[in-house]
Structure formats: C-alpha cells, structure tokens
Design an enzyme around this catalytic site. Structure first.
Site, PDB file in Angstrom:
ATOM      1  N   ASP A 143       0.884  -1.093   0.106  1.00 46.81           N
ATOM      2  CA  ASP A 143       0.142  -0.145  -0.101  1.00 46.81           C
ATOM      3  C   ASP A 143       0.898   1.297  -0.099  1.00 46.81           C
ATOM      4  O   ASP A 143       2.052   1.250   0.404  1.00 46.81           O
ATOM      5  CB  ASP A 143      -1.107   0.178   1.176  1.00 46.81           C
ATOM      6  CG  ASP A 143      -2.142   0.732   1.137  1.00 46.81           C
ATOM      7  OD1 ASP A 143      -3.322   0.181   1.012  1.00 46.81           O
ATOM      8  OD2 ASP A 143      -2.073   1.957   0.932  1.00 46.81           O
ATOM      9  N   ASP A 176       3.519   2.404  -4.126  1.00 49.15           N
ATOM     10  CA  ASP A 176       2.783   3.136  -4.810  1.00 49.15           C
ATOM     11  C   ASP A 176       2.573   2.556  -6.281  1.00 49.15           C
ATOM     12  O   ASP A 176       3.327   2.439  -6.927  1.00 49.15           O
ATOM     13  CB  ASP A 176       3.421   4.832  -4.879  1.00 49.15           C
ATOM     14  CG  ASP A 176       2.549   5.544  -5.843  1.00 49.15           C
ATOM     15  OD1 ASP A 176       1.569   5.278  -6.095  1.00 49.15           O
ATOM     16  OD2 ASP A 176       2.953   6.765  -5.774  1.00 49.15           O
ATOM     17  N   VAL A 177       1.435   2.166  -6.301  1.00 54.85           N
ATOM     18  CA  VAL A 177       1.346   1.454  -7.659  1.00 54.85           C
ATOM     19  C   VAL A 177       1.353   2.278  -8.879  1.00 54.85           C
ATOM     20  O   VAL A 177       1.258   1.639 -10.178  1.00 54.85           O
ATOM     21  CB  VAL A 177      -0.238   0.718  -7.594  1.00 54.85           C
ATOM     22  CG1 VAL A 177      -0.643  -0.240  -6.322  1.00 54.85           C
ATOM     23  CG2 VAL A 177      -1.531   1.794  -7.423  1.00 54.85           C
ATOM     24  N   TYR A 228     -14.775   7.947 -12.066  1.00 55.02           N
ATOM     25  CA  TYR A 228     -14.595   6.694 -11.762  1.00 55.02           C
ATOM     26  C   TYR A 228     -15.083   5.738 -12.530  1.00 55.02           C
ATOM     27  O   TYR A 228     -14.466   4.601 -12.827  1.00 55.02           O
ATOM     28  CB  TYR A 228     -15.450   6.823 -10.307  1.00 55.02           C
ATOM     29  CG  TYR A 228     -15.091   5.587  -9.578  1.00 55.02           C
ATOM     30  CD1 TYR A 228     -13.886   5.241  -8.994  1.00 55.02           C
ATOM     31  CD2 TYR A 228     -16.270   4.724  -9.409  1.00 55.02           C
ATOM     32  CE1 TYR A 228     -13.701   4.116  -8.076  1.00 55.02           C
ATOM     33  CE2 TYR A 228     -15.922   3.609  -8.495  1.00 55.02           C
ATOM     34  CZ  TYR A 228     -14.837   3.202  -7.808  1.00 55.02           C
ATOM     35  OH  TYR A 228     -14.509   2.203  -7.054  1.00 55.02           O
ATOM     36  N   LYS A 287     -12.731   2.648 -14.295  1.00 56.37           N
ATOM     37  CA  LYS A 287     -13.254   1.205 -13.845  1.00 56.37           C
ATOM     38  C   LYS A 287     -13.575   0.529 -15.094  1.00 56.37           C
ATOM     39  O   LYS A 287     -13.319  -0.776 -14.986  1.00 56.37           O
ATOM     40  CB  LYS A 287     -14.546   1.453 -12.784  1.00 56.37           C
ATOM     41  CG  LYS A 287     -14.195   1.755 -11.571  1.00 56.37           C
ATOM     42  CD  LYS A 287     -13.135   0.894 -10.919  1.00 56.37           C
ATOM     43  CE  LYS A 287     -12.669   1.075  -9.399  1.00 56.37           C
ATOM     44  NZ  LYS A 287     -11.537   0.327  -8.769  1.00 56.37           N
ATOM     45  N   THR A 312     -16.382   0.408   3.326  1.00 61.78           N
ATOM     46  CA  THR A 312     -15.038   0.733   3.559  1.00 61.78           C
ATOM     47  C   THR A 312     -14.765   2.338   3.767  1.00 61.78           C
ATOM     48  O   THR A 312     -15.725   3.179   3.355  1.00 61.78           O
ATOM     49  CB  THR A 312     -14.304   0.433   2.473  1.00 61.78           C
ATOM     50  OG1 THR A 312     -14.639   1.374   1.332  1.00 61.78           O
ATOM     51  CG2 THR A 312     -14.444  -1.106   1.956  1.00 61.78           C
TER      52      THR A 312
HETATM   53  N1  LIG Z   1     -15.905   0.687  -1.300  1.00 61.88           N
HETATM   54  C1  LIG Z   1     -16.538   0.337  -2.403  1.00 61.88           C
HETATM   55  O1  LIG Z   1     -17.910   0.713  -2.085  1.00 61.88           O
HETATM   56  C2  LIG Z   1     -16.166  -0.233  -3.381  1.00 61.88           C
HETATM   57  C3  LIG Z   1     -16.911  -0.412  -4.329  1.00 61.88           C
HETATM   58  C4  LIG Z   1     -16.560  -0.765  -5.711  1.00 61.88           C
HETATM   59  C5  LIG Z   1     -15.233  -1.068  -6.106  1.00 61.88           C
HETATM   60  N2  LIG Z   1     -14.324  -0.620  -4.963  1.00 61.88           N
HETATM   61  C6  LIG Z   1     -12.719  -0.620  -5.197  1.00 61.88           C
HETATM   62  O2  LIG Z   1     -12.085  -1.374  -4.351  1.00 61.88           O
HETATM   63  C7  LIG Z   1     -10.687  -1.122  -4.330  1.00 61.88           C
HETATM   64  C8  LIG Z   1     -10.506  -0.789  -2.624  1.00 61.88           C
HETATM   65  O3  LIG Z   1     -11.337   0.213  -2.274  1.00 61.88           O
HETATM   66  P1  LIG Z   1     -11.728   0.406  -0.707  1.00 61.88           P
HETATM   67  O4  LIG Z   1     -13.278   0.477  -0.883  1.00 61.88           O
HETATM   68  O5  LIG Z   1     -11.335  -0.950   0.000  1.00 61.88           O
HETATM   69  O6  LIG Z   1     -11.047   1.469  -0.325  1.00 61.88           O
HETATM   70  P2  LIG Z   1     -10.007   1.956   0.791  1.00 61.88           P
HETATM   71  O7  LIG Z   1      -9.911   3.411   0.758  1.00 61.88           O
HETATM   72  O8  LIG Z   1     -10.335   1.332   2.170  1.00 61.88           O
HETATM   73  O9  LIG Z   1      -8.572   1.239   0.326  1.00 61.88           O
HETATM   74  C9  LIG Z   1      -7.901   1.519  -0.853  1.00 61.88           C
HETATM   75  C10 LIG Z   1      -6.339   1.522  -0.313  1.00 61.88           C
HETATM   76  O10 LIG Z   1      -5.891   2.073  -1.616  1.00 61.88           O
HETATM   77  C11 LIG Z   1      -4.731   2.652  -1.274  1.00 61.88           C
HETATM   78  N3  LIG Z   1      -4.289   3.416  -2.353  1.00 61.88           N
HETATM   79  C12 LIG Z   1      -4.659   4.348  -2.833  1.00 61.88           C
HETATM   80  N4  LIG Z   1      -3.736   4.848  -3.732  1.00 61.88           N
HETATM   81  C13 LIG Z   1      -2.820   4.103  -4.053  1.00 61.88           C
HETATM   82  C14 LIG Z   1      -1.698   3.993  -4.612  1.00 61.88           C
HETATM   83  N5  LIG Z   1      -1.240   5.002  -5.587  1.00 61.88           N
HETATM   84  N6  LIG Z   1      -0.749   3.054  -4.366  1.00 61.88           N
HETATM   85  C15 LIG Z   1      -1.081   2.037  -3.442  1.00 61.88           C
HETATM   86  N7  LIG Z   1      -2.019   2.046  -2.900  1.00 61.88           N
HETATM   87  C16 LIG Z   1      -2.906   3.218  -2.872  1.00 61.88           C
HETATM   88  C17 LIG Z   1      -4.992   3.400  -0.080  1.00 61.88           C
HETATM   89  O11 LIG Z   1      -4.017   4.045   0.918  1.00 61.88           O
HETATM   90  C18 LIG Z   1      -5.948   2.378   0.637  1.00 61.88           C
HETATM   91  O12 LIG Z   1      -5.450   1.611   1.693  1.00 61.88           O
HETATM   92  C19 LIG Z   1     -10.648   0.167  -4.877  1.00 61.88           C
HETATM   93  O13 LIG Z   1     -10.250   0.064  -6.170  1.00 61.88           O
HETATM   94  C20 LIG Z   1     -12.103   0.636  -5.227  1.00 61.88           C
HETATM   95  O14 LIG Z   1     -12.291   1.319  -6.377  1.00 61.88           O
HETATM   96  C21 LIG Z   1     -14.875  -0.074  -3.687  1.00 61.88           C
END
Ligand SMILES: NC(=O)c1ccc[n+]([C@@H]2O[C@H](COP(=O)([O-])OP(=O)(O)OC[C@H]3O[C@@H](n4cnc5c(N)ncnc54)[C@H](O)[C@@H]3O)[C@@H](O)[C@H]2O)c1
Length: 254
Positions: A38, A59-60, A156, A160, A193
């Site tokens: 992360d 950092d991805v 977004y 996606k 989340t």
């Molecule tokens: N929460 C939702 O409702 C939901 C729905 C559909 C999809 N998603 C997707 O699920 C994935 C995870 O999201 P989440 O809801 O667990 O959110 P979250 O914010 O809890 O976790 C996301 C993590 O990604 C990390 N991150 C952000 N930018 C980064 C980078 N440049 N390099 C490395 N790490 C980085 C953040 O530090 C965080 O720990 C995301 O791709 C999000 O788009 C979430």
C-alpha cells in the site's frame, strides 16, 4: 481441510484498508503467503504484522515500486502465484467540472497501475515457469461502475470500465498464447469501507434509506468481496478467465 489458496504466494495492493486488508486477512487465514502492499506504509505494516505476512510501501503508479514488490514476493517465497490489483481512489465530482489533474490521478492509480501490474506479474509468472506453461491468477478489483453510470461518478466509471475491459482482453490474450494465467474481475457494489464513507459521508453511510436500492438491504462488508477474490485466486475457479463477478446484493439490476 486445506483451502485452495493454501500455500499460494499472493501480492495484494491497497492492502492497508477496506477490501484489500480484508482480502489479506482472509488469504492469510486460509494459508496463503501474503505480500501486502500500500502507499500507506503505517497501515500496511500493521495489517502485515497482524497476519504474519510481509508489508511493503508500494505506490502502484510507480513501475519501479512494482518491480520491488514482485521482487519481495520472490525473495521471501521464491515465486508469485497471484496478484490482486485492488488499490484505488474515487472521485464524486461531475466530470464536466473536474480538474484535469484529478482526472489524471484516477487514470494513473487505476488504468496505468493495472497495466503495469499485469505486465510485471505476467513477466514473473512466465519467468518462474521455465519451459512449462506459465501458471497464475490475477484478480482486478473494478466496480459495478464499470458497467453502470450515475451522476457525479463518470470519471470513476470511465477508469473502472477501462480496467475491467483491460482484464478481459488480457485474459484472452494470455490463454491464446498458451499461458495458464487467468485474469478475472470482481465488480463490487457499495462496500462498507473508508473509500465509500469518504465519498458519501458517515451520515449517509449509516442511513438505511441510502441502501433502499440494494435488494439485500445494505452495503456489503469488505469480507464479502474478499471471499469472491479468494475464489478467483484459487483453483476453484480453474476454468474461469476474462470473467467478471458482480457482488452487489442485486443493486445494479434495480
Ligand atoms: N468501497 C466500495 O464501495 C467499492 C465498490 C466498488 C469497488 N471498490 C474498489 O475497491 C478497491 C479498494 O477500495 P476500498 O473500498 O477498500 O477503499 P479503501 O480506501 O479502504 O482502500 C483503498 C486502499 O488503496 C490505497 N491506495 C490508494 N492509492 C494508492 C496508490 N497510488 N498506491 C498504492 N495504494 C494506494 C489506499 O491507501 C487504501 O489503503 C478500489 O479499487 C475501489 O475502487 C470499492
């Protein structure tokens, strides 16, 4: 009884929080060897410590840090069996008013990072296979927004859709090439989340009226998505590639 991910070496991005952290915890509990990465070093170190995995600042958006993350998997466990490309950010501003740099950051974190991650993971899986067909499973975390549109979420939804289709295309390319590296997408609906809470606010998150459109009645928990990701990582989904599993409590059909 051992779980099908038992012993697999899995790299999970965005593993400090939400779905990534839940996936890291569940994968480790089921016997996988987890490299949790992360951009949030403190958060990912805590998760890795808790599960007895390896935590890495990653950092991805930086290709060199992808090299280091995959090198860490190989250094600790000799190979890479699975990648969960999960790190993500969201933006809820109307796209017409959106600042170009904010749009670019979404493209970098989702589209460019997924592209680099796929390339680097496949290169490692091929290298470790020698003369045999390469093996592995890659799971891209997209969203139901890859298939839907809603006001304020066009940027977004754009990125996606791009990564969901990228995953679909790469799965077919690899299969045709004789690689046994499966690439699948999970498409969650609303998940409880910090990302969702930051986007819609705590009050809306806790208000049952916000979830009236979800037939199952609530946002999902991160663990619900983690279960699906583990299925896609494991041999239980051995004949699935270029597929998308929607996990949204029926929301996108209403
Ligand atoms: N929460 C939702 O409702 C939901 C729905 C559909 C999809 N998603 C997707 O699920 C994935 C995870 O999201 P989440 O809801 O667990 O959110 P979250 O914010 O809890 O976790 C996301 C993590 O990604 C990390 N991150 C952000 N930018 C980064 C980078 N440049 N390099 C490395 N790490 C980085 C953040 O530090 C965080 O720990 C995301 O791709 C999000 O788009 C979430």
């Amino acid at each position: 009884m051992t779980h099908p991910v038992d012993g697999k070496v899995v790299l999970i991005t965005g593993a400090a929080s939400g779905i990534g952290a839940a996936t890291a915890r569940l994968a480790a509990a089921r016997g996988a060897k987890v490299i949790a990465t992360d951009i949030d070093g403190e958060g990912v170190t805590a998760v890795a410590g808790e599960i007895g995995g390896h935590g890495l600042v990653h950092d991805v958006t930086d290709p060199a840090q992808w090299d280091a993350a995959i090198a860490a998997a190989v250094a600790h466990h000799g190979r890479l069996d699975g990648l969960v490309s999960n790190a993500g950010i969201v933006n809820y501003e109307p796209i017409i008013d959106l600042d170009m740099e904010l749009f670019r950051s979404l493209v970098r974190v989702q589209v460019e990072a997924t592209f680099v991650g796929l390339q680097k993971a496949v290169a490692q899986m091929r290298a470790q296979a020698g003369d045999e067909p390469a093996q592995g499973s890659i799971v891209v975390n997209a969203s139901v927004m890859a298939n839907e549109v809603a006001p304020g979420i066009a940027s977004y939804a754009t990125v996606k859709a791009a990564i969901a289709n990228m995953a679909r295309a790469v799965g077919v390319e690899l299969g045709r090439n004789g690689d046994f590296i499966r690439v699948n997408t999970v498409a969650p609906g609303p998940v409880r989340t910090p990302l969702l809470e930051g986007a819609i606010g705590m009050e809306a998150m806790q208000d049952p009226a916000s979830w009236g459109d979800v037939p199952l009645g609530d946002p999902s928990e991160p663990e619900d998505i983690a279960e699906t990701i583990l299925f896609l990582l494991s041999e239980e989904s051995s004949f699935m590639t270029s597929a998308q599993l929607v996990v949204d409590g029926g929301w996108s059909l209403t």
